[in-house]
Design a protein around this motif. Structure first.
Motif, PDB file in Angstrom:
ATOM      1  N   VAL A  96      -1.671  -3.831  28.368  1.00 21.28           N
ATOM      2  CA  VAL A  96      -2.843  -4.658  28.058  1.00 21.28           C
ATOM      3  C   VAL A  96      -2.424  -6.112  27.870  1.00 21.28           C
ATOM      4  O   VAL A  96      -3.098  -7.034  28.339  1.00 21.28           O
ATOM      5  CB  VAL A  96      -3.568  -4.132  26.805  1.00 21.28           C
ATOM      6  CG1 VAL A  96      -4.705  -5.079  26.402  1.00 21.28           C
ATOM      7  CG2 VAL A  96      -4.123  -2.738  27.050  1.00 21.28           C
ATOM      8  N   GLU A  97      -1.319  -6.335  27.185  1.00 19.43           N
ATOM      9  CA  GLU A  97      -0.841  -7.708  27.009  1.00 19.43           C
ATOM     10  C   GLU A  97      -0.552  -8.372  28.352  1.00 19.43           C
ATOM     11  O   GLU A  97      -0.853  -9.551  28.558  1.00 19.43           O
ATOM     12  CB  GLU A  97       0.429  -7.717  26.150  1.00 19.43           C
ATOM     13  CG  GLU A  97       0.192  -7.402  24.689  1.00 19.43           C
ATOM     14  CD  GLU A  97       1.491  -7.398  23.896  1.00 19.43           C
ATOM     15  OE1 GLU A  97       2.544  -7.770  24.467  1.00 19.43           O
ATOM     16  OE2 GLU A  97       1.468  -7.003  22.720  1.00 19.43           O
ATOM     17  N   MET A  98       0.039  -7.624  29.273  1.00 17.54           N
ATOM     18  CA  MET A  98       0.354  -8.165  30.596  1.00 17.54           C
ATOM     19  C   MET A  98      -0.905  -8.382  31.413  1.00 17.54           C
ATOM     20  O   MET A  98      -1.022  -9.381  32.120  1.00 17.54           O
ATOM     21  CB  MET A  98       1.298  -7.221  31.338  1.00 17.54           C
ATOM     22  CG  MET A  98       2.672  -7.108  30.723  1.00 17.54           C
ATOM     23  SD  MET A  98       3.692  -5.908  31.607  1.00 17.54           S
ATOM     24  CE  MET A  98       3.853  -6.735  33.182  1.00 17.54           C
ATOM     25  N   GLY A  99      -1.826  -7.443  31.343  1.00 23.07           N
ATOM     26  CA  GLY A  99      -3.069  -7.535  32.108  1.00 23.07           C
ATOM     27  C   GLY A  99      -3.204  -6.401  33.098  1.00 23.07           C
ATOM     28  O   GLY A  99      -2.421  -6.283  34.047  1.00 23.07           O
ATOM     29  N   VAL A 100      -4.174  -5.536  32.848  1.00 26.23           N
ATOM     30  CA  VAL A 100      -4.424  -4.389  33.711  1.00 26.23           C
ATOM     31  C   VAL A 100      -5.891  -4.020  33.549  1.00 26.23           C
ATOM     32  O   VAL A 100      -6.510  -4.332  32.521  1.00 26.23           O
ATOM     33  CB  VAL A 100      -3.480  -3.218  33.324  1.00 26.23           C
ATOM     34  CG1 VAL A 100      -3.819  -2.673  31.949  1.00 26.23           C
ATOM     35  CG2 VAL A 100      -3.468  -2.131  34.356  1.00 26.23           C
ATOM     36  N   ASP A 101      -6.471  -3.396  34.544  1.00 29.39           N
ATOM     37  CA  ASP A 101      -7.897  -3.073  34.486  1.00 29.39           C
ATOM     38  C   ASP A 101      -8.175  -1.645  34.049  1.00 29.39           C
ATOM     39  O   ASP A 101      -9.214  -1.357  33.468  1.00 29.39           O
ATOM     40  CB  ASP A 101      -8.538  -3.310  35.868  1.00 29.39           C
ATOM     41  CG  ASP A 101      -8.478  -4.773  36.256  1.00 29.39           C
ATOM     42  OD1 ASP A 101      -9.401  -5.522  35.893  1.00 29.39           O
ATOM     43  OD2 ASP A 101      -7.500  -5.168  36.906  1.00 29.39           O
ATOM     44  N   ALA A 128      -4.345  -5.167  21.229  1.00 31.48           N
ATOM     45  CA  ALA A 128      -3.521  -5.924  22.178  1.00 31.48           C
ATOM     46  C   ALA A 128      -4.353  -6.954  22.929  1.00 31.48           C
ATOM     47  O   ALA A 128      -3.879  -8.065  23.215  1.00 31.48           O
ATOM     48  CB  ALA A 128      -2.851  -4.967  23.165  1.00 31.48           C
ATOM     49  N   MET A 129      -5.600  -6.610  23.259  1.00 32.15           N
ATOM     50  CA  MET A 129      -6.490  -7.567  23.923  1.00 32.15           C
ATOM     51  C   MET A 129      -6.715  -8.785  23.043  1.00 32.15           C
ATOM     52  O   MET A 129      -6.620  -9.933  23.496  1.00 32.15           O
ATOM     53  CB  MET A 129      -7.824  -6.903  24.259  1.00 32.15           C
ATOM     54  CG  MET A 129      -8.866  -7.872  24.825  1.00 32.15           C
ATOM     55  SD  MET A 129     -10.530  -7.145  24.988  1.00 32.15           S
ATOM     56  CE  MET A 129     -10.954  -6.872  23.252  1.00 32.15           C
ATOM     57  N   LYS A 130      -7.010  -8.547  21.773  1.00 35.53           N
ATOM     58  CA  LYS A 130      -7.257  -9.665  20.859  1.00 35.53           C
ATOM     59  C   LYS A 130      -5.991 -10.484  20.647  1.00 35.53           C
ATOM     60  O   LYS A 130      -6.030 -11.714  20.659  1.00 35.53           O
ATOM     61  CB  LYS A 130      -7.788  -9.137  19.522  1.00 35.53           C
ATOM     62  CG  LYS A 130      -9.162  -8.482  19.628  1.00 35.53           C
ATOM     63  CD  LYS A 130      -9.784  -8.209  18.269  1.00 35.53           C
ATOM     64  CE  LYS A 130      -9.067  -7.142  17.513  1.00 35.53           C
ATOM     65  NZ  LYS A 130      -9.749  -6.797  16.233  1.00 35.53           N
TER      66      LYS A 130
END
Length: 237
Positions: A96-101, A128-130
């Motif tokens: 999530v920190e890196m970025g995934v859908d 993790a998003m926040k």
């Protein structure tokens, strides 16, 4: 900067109980204080606290902004959960920190874990998003049999990473196109079975390697996702 998460902010103008408690009891915010809220759908809201209640803090929206993903097309990581759940929770946090859908826990023949608590993984993903200042919450799917997943996966690019050297593979970095949606399949510590590999290839998945090193499940998923993002960044330059 501290972000709060309110998936129904437009309808309720209220923070969920956990975020309300953090806002009012922990941070001691008061009426009139500014705060930033995301809805998990790609939107960020500049707000003002109107009612400082520990269970349902109420807000006024001052402005909103759409926060687009910094990668070109959707990324799905479908991975067999590790026996040690702490490692799976760590993986969700880092993806999530890196970025995934989308993150899909896979049930495979050699899976060491047959059940997971999706609610716990969602909470970790929200945090993790926040923490990483994103506005989109990835989908965390329920545990899915690999046969069911490959029958319904609609990504434009489909990759399966495995260790079996007798079935030829190509390097993931040489195949991935950041302009098309992509799925990467990562197996359990015992790897995919031969049948699972041949079934995925028959379903249109490209067999790939992540390099010469033998990697743990969670490490392999991280390496694959980092390759996607590195190629996306090069594309952006």
């Amino acid at each position: 900067m501290i972000q709060f998460y309110a998936p129904d902010i437009l309808r309720t103008l209220t923070l969920p109980e956990s975020d309300s408690a953090h806002c009012v009891r922990v941070l001691r915010m008061k009426e009139g204080d500014p705060l930033q809220v995301v809805d998990g759908k790609g939107n960020s809201y500049n707000c003002r606290l109107t009612v400082a209640h520990q269970k349902h803090a109420q807000l006024e929206i001052l402005s909103s902004t759409v926060i687009p993903a910094y990668w070109h097309a959707p990324i799905t990581v479908a991975v067999a959960p590790t026996k040690n759940m702490d490692r799976m929770e760590w993986l969700v946090e880092k993806l999530v920190e890196m970025g995934v859908d989308r993150i899909v826990p896979l049930s495979c023949r050699y899976s060491e874990r047959k059940e997971i608590k999706t609610e716990r993984l969602v909470k970790i993903a929200v945090s993790a998003m926040k923490q990483s200042l994103k506005a989109t919450l990835p989908e965390i799917a329920e545990m899915t049999p690999i046969s069911e997943f490959i029958a319904t996966d609609s990504s434009q690019q489909k990759f399966v990473a495995y260790c079996a050297p007798e079935i030829p593979r190509r390097k993931l970095v040489s195949l991935y196109d950041p302009d098309q949606s992509a799925t990467i399949l990562i197996g359990p510590e015992g790897d995919f079975s031969t049948k699972e590999i041949t079934d995925t290839i028959a379903a249109g998945y490209q067999p790939v390697t992540l390099g010469d090193a033998r990697l743990r499940t969670e490490t392999a998923a991280m390496v694959a996702c980092s390759m996607f993002h590195t190629i996306n960044q090069i594309k952006n330059d």
